[in-house]
Design a protein around this motif. Structure first.
Motif, PDB file in Angstrom:
ATOM      1  N   ASP A 131      29.850  31.782  83.321  1.00 36.65           N
ATOM      2  CA  ASP A 131      28.491  31.516  82.996  1.00 36.65           C
ATOM      3  C   ASP A 131      27.816  30.282  83.232  1.00 36.65           C
ATOM      4  OD1 ASP A 131      28.783  30.363  81.017  1.00 36.65           O
ATOM      5  OD2 ASP A 131      28.336  31.746  79.438  1.00 36.65           O
ATOM      6  N   GLU A 132      26.530  30.205  82.817  1.00 38.66           N
ATOM      7  CA  GLU A 132      25.735  29.007  83.104  1.00 38.66           C
ATOM      8  C   GLU A 132      26.243  28.027  82.221  1.00 38.66           C
ATOM      9  OE1 GLU A 132      23.692  31.500  80.028  1.00 38.66           O
ATOM     10  OE2 GLU A 132      24.446  31.659  82.154  1.00 38.66           O
ATOM     11  N   LYS A 133      27.034  28.207  81.228  1.00 43.16           N
ATOM     12  CA  LYS A 133      27.655  27.133  80.200  1.00 43.16           C
ATOM     13  C   LYS A 133      29.059  26.899  80.579  1.00 43.16           C
ATOM     14  CE  LYS A 133      24.599  28.852  76.264  1.00 43.16           C
ATOM     15  NZ  LYS A 133      24.648  29.015  74.943  1.00 43.16           N
ATOM     16  N   GLY A 134      29.383  27.406  81.524  1.00 36.66           N
ATOM     17  CA  GLY A 134      30.917  27.095  82.054  1.00 36.66           C
ATOM     18  C   GLY A 134      32.023  27.954  81.311  1.00 36.66           C
ATOM     19  N   LEU A 135      31.602  29.033  80.484  1.00 40.96           N
ATOM     20  CA  LEU A 135      32.387  29.927  79.785  1.00 40.96           C
ATOM     21  C   LEU A 135      32.953  31.105  80.761  1.00 40.96           C
ATOM     22  CD1 LEU A 135      30.658  30.354  76.343  1.00 40.96           C
ATOM     23  CD2 LEU A 135      32.401  28.609  77.004  1.00 40.96           C
ATOM     24  N   LEU A 164      52.627  21.274  76.181  1.00 36.57           N
ATOM     25  CA  LEU A 164      51.085  20.893  75.991  1.00 36.57           C
ATOM     26  C   LEU A 164      50.412  21.597  76.971  1.00 36.57           C
ATOM     27  CD1 LEU A 164      51.807  16.922  75.720  1.00 36.57           C
ATOM     28  CD2 LEU A 164      51.284  18.554  73.760  1.00 36.57           C
ATOM     29  N   MET A 165      50.847  22.040  77.965  1.00 37.34           N
ATOM     30  CA  MET A 165      50.103  22.758  79.046  1.00 37.34           C
ATOM     31  C   MET A 165      49.701  24.221  78.644  1.00 37.34           C
ATOM     32  SD  MET A 165      51.770  21.593  82.668  1.00 37.34           S
ATOM     33  CE  MET A 165      50.565  22.361  83.741  1.00 37.34           C
ATOM     34  N   VAL A 166      50.701  24.741  77.868  1.00 37.50           N
ATOM     35  CA  VAL A 166      50.593  26.119  77.317  1.00 37.50           C
ATOM     36  C   VAL A 166      49.410  25.781  76.028  1.00 37.50           C
ATOM     37  CG1 VAL A 166      51.717  27.976  75.941  1.00 37.50           C
ATOM     38  CG2 VAL A 166      52.836  26.845  77.955  1.00 37.50           C
ATOM     39  N   MET A 167      49.774  24.838  75.242  1.00 35.95           N
ATOM     40  CA  MET A 167      48.648  24.852  74.058  1.00 35.95           C
ATOM     41  C   MET A 167      47.094  24.660  74.653  1.00 35.95           C
ATOM     42  SD  MET A 167      50.529  25.359  71.666  1.00 35.95           S
ATOM     43  CE  MET A 167      51.399  26.496  72.607  1.00 35.95           C
ATOM     44  N   SER A 168      47.056  23.883  75.886  1.00 36.18           N
ATOM     45  CA  SER A 168      45.805  23.788  76.472  1.00 36.18           C
ATOM     46  C   SER A 168      45.149  25.067  76.937  1.00 36.18           C
ATOM     47  CB  SER A 168      45.820  22.669  77.636  1.00 36.18           C
ATOM     48  OG  SER A 168      44.828  22.550  78.342  1.00 36.18           O
ATOM     49  N   ALA A 169      45.967  25.941  77.669  1.00 34.76           N
ATOM     50  CA  ALA A 169      45.634  27.277  78.188  1.00 34.76           C
ATOM     51  C   ALA A 169      45.208  28.162  76.906  1.00 34.76           C
ATOM     52  CB  ALA A 169      46.679  27.858  79.070  1.00 34.76           C
ATOM     53  N   ILE A 170      45.963  28.125  75.887  1.00 36.79           N
ATOM     54  CA  ILE A 170      45.705  28.799  74.754  1.00 36.79           C
ATOM     55  C   ILE A 170      44.239  28.466  74.168  1.00 36.79           C
ATOM     56  CG2 ILE A 170      46.254  29.306  72.512  1.00 36.79           C
ATOM     57  CD1 ILE A 170      48.055  30.946  74.723  1.00 36.79           C
ATOM     58  N   ASN A 171      43.961  27.286  74.116  1.00 38.84           N
ATOM     59  CA  ASN A 171      42.988  26.840  73.557  1.00 38.84           C
ATOM     60  C   ASN A 171      41.470  27.285  74.512  1.00 38.84           C
ATOM     61  OD1 ASN A 171      41.472  24.936  71.553  1.00 38.84           O
ATOM     62  ND2 ASN A 171      40.736  24.146  73.587  1.00 38.84           N
ATOM     63  N   ASP A 172      41.949  27.348  75.710  1.00 38.12           N
ATOM     64  CA  ASP A 172      40.905  27.555  76.842  1.00 38.12           C
ATOM     65  C   ASP A 172      40.429  28.957  76.538  1.00 38.12           C
ATOM     66  OD1 ASP A 172      40.602  25.091  77.874  1.00 38.12           O
ATOM     67  OD2 ASP A 172      41.585  25.371  79.736  1.00 38.12           O
ATOM     68  N   LEU A 173      41.463  29.791  76.571  1.00 39.21           N
ATOM     69  CA  LEU A 173      41.576  31.272  76.172  1.00 39.21           C
ATOM     70  C   LEU A 173      40.811  31.524  75.147  1.00 39.21           C
ATOM     71  CD1 LEU A 173      44.984  32.575  77.645  1.00 39.21           C
ATOM     72  CD2 LEU A 173      42.785  32.835  78.511  1.00 39.21           C
ATOM     73  N   LEU A 174      40.806  30.947  74.055  1.00 40.71           N
ATOM     74  CA  LEU A 174      40.250  31.160  72.628  1.00 40.71           C
ATOM     75  C   LEU A 174      38.904  30.423  72.598  1.00 40.71           C
ATOM     76  CD1 LEU A 174      43.024  30.008  70.078  1.00 40.71           C
ATOM     77  CD2 LEU A 174      41.866  32.231  70.597  1.00 40.71           C
ATOM     78  N   ARG A 175      38.481  29.253  73.205  1.00 40.64           N
ATOM     79  CA  ARG A 175      37.314  28.405  73.145  1.00 40.64           C
ATOM     80  C   ARG A 175      36.396  28.689  74.446  1.00 40.64           C
ATOM     81  NH1 ARG A 175      37.179  27.737  67.670  1.00 40.64           N
ATOM     82  NH2 ARG A 175      39.159  27.152  66.800  1.00 40.64           N
ATOM     83  N   LYS A 176      37.137  28.694  75.375  1.00 48.30           N
ATOM     84  CA  LYS A 176      36.186  28.677  76.710  1.00 48.30           C
ATOM     85  C   LYS A 176      35.901  30.205  77.474  1.00 48.30           C
ATOM     86  CE  LYS A 176      37.668  23.731  77.546  1.00 48.30           C
ATOM     87  NZ  LYS A 176      37.971  22.872  78.305  1.00 48.30           N
TER      88      LYS A 176
END
Length: 326
Positions: A131-135, A164-176
């Motif tokens: 979307d327009e917010k990058g989500l 660390l890459m997995v944790m970053s992906a999980i954070n994106d799936l939760l927050r982004k």
């Protein structure tokens, strides 16, 4: 970093480790430290157990659970080991909740980065738009919003990532992801009790965990560990689902307990957690899952679909109870 600062930080770390060691045992703490670093706790702390001051300082450094904006309830579906039908339960549970609570917004997050199953089971494919917010905007089918790493990588490609890459992906799936507004978010956790489970449990406030196991003794050993992990990180365990509880022959209707009888029920009683229900071992559940038409929507009046709705009702009932005071 000076030696004094390093010793101070390690003292805080050992304080945190004590909370994870059985009964605060100094022997188990020393074993853990020695295996990790080849050192002993006595190098950093002269007192055991930790002082109240040490506990207070250590607690300040623990991760703070931050809600996902616009998401009301978060339910995680977990198992101690793979192959017990956890993802099938997560899919049909989310669909059953959407059916029972008509008008509610329900989401399904596939947190199994290495083995995503939700795209196939929910008959979804393609890369999510932003979307327009990058989500990222979740893909949707059967009235449930879905997000999975399987939407971002080819189904035949292996995800070969370090922690660390997995944790970053999980954070994106939760927050982004544009989850909001959402009444229920069902999270299909990867099997086991590793980094992903711990990370999600510490990042967001989880309203309850559903543990899936077969009645087989081998599966129950790991299911017990799953219950123990969530209790240690202060996540309410809503109950235990006994999956593949019984096989009913489609020809003669004879019932066979292939994986044993009532093992999960007995363990639930032993651990003092709720038995949420039994899901039979039935070919229609497998066929509809593989076809991307889960049984709850493709055959809603079947006994198998009703079994999932029964589990969903008990989950919703548990969520409606007041939370015990901390």
């Amino acid at each position: 970093m000076t030696e004094a600062m390093w010793n101070h930080n390690m003292a805080l770390f050992t304080t945190y480790l004590r909370s994870l060691c059985p009964s605060g045992s100094k022997q188990s703490l020393d074993t853990t430290l020695f295996r990790l670093f080849g050192i002993h706790s006595r190098r950093f702390s002269t007192k055991f157990p930790a002082t109240e001051h040490q506990k207070t300082i250590a607690a300040r450094g623990l991760p703070k659970r931050v809600p996902i904006p616009g998401v009301d309830k978060i339910i995680v579906v977990a198992s101690g080991k793979g192959g017990v039908g956890k993802s099938t339960v997560a899919v049909n549970l989310s669909l059953a909740i959407a059916d029972i609570r008509k008008g509610s917004a329900v989401g399904l997050l596939d947190a199994d980065v290495f083995g995503p199953s939700i795209p196939r089971m929910m008959n979804l494919s393609g890369e999510p738009r932003t979307d327009e917010k990058g989500l990222m905007v979740p893909l949707q089918n059967y009235g449930v919003r879905c997000m999975s790493m399987g939407f971002l990588v080819d189904e035949k490609s292996a995800v070969v990532w370090r922690g660390l890459m997995v944790m970053s992906a999980i954070n994106d799936l939760l927050r982004k992801v544009k989850w909001a507004p959402l009444d229920f978010l069902v999270v299909d956790m990867p099997p086991g009790t590793g980094d992903t489970q711990l990370s999600i449990s510490q990042q967001v406030p989880i309203d309850g965990a559903v543990i899936v196991s077969t009645p087989q003794d081998i599966a129950l050993i790991d299911a017990r560990k799953g219950v123990d992990m969530f209790q240690k990180v202060k996540v309410p365990v809503l109950g235990l689902v006994q999956n593949m509880s019984v096989f009913c022959c489609p020809n003669c209707s004879h019932q066979t307990h292939i994986f044993g009888k009532d093992g999960a029920l007995k363990m639930a009683e032993e651990l003092g957690v709720t038995h949420l229900g039994d899901i039979p071992l039935h070919v229609s559940i497998r066929e509809t899952s593989d076809a991307g038409k889960p049984i709850v929507v493709s055959s809603p009046t079947s006994p198998e679909a009703e079994a999932y709705r029964s589990v969903a009702r008990k989950v919703l009932e548990a969520l409606s109870r007041p939370k015990p005071s901390a």
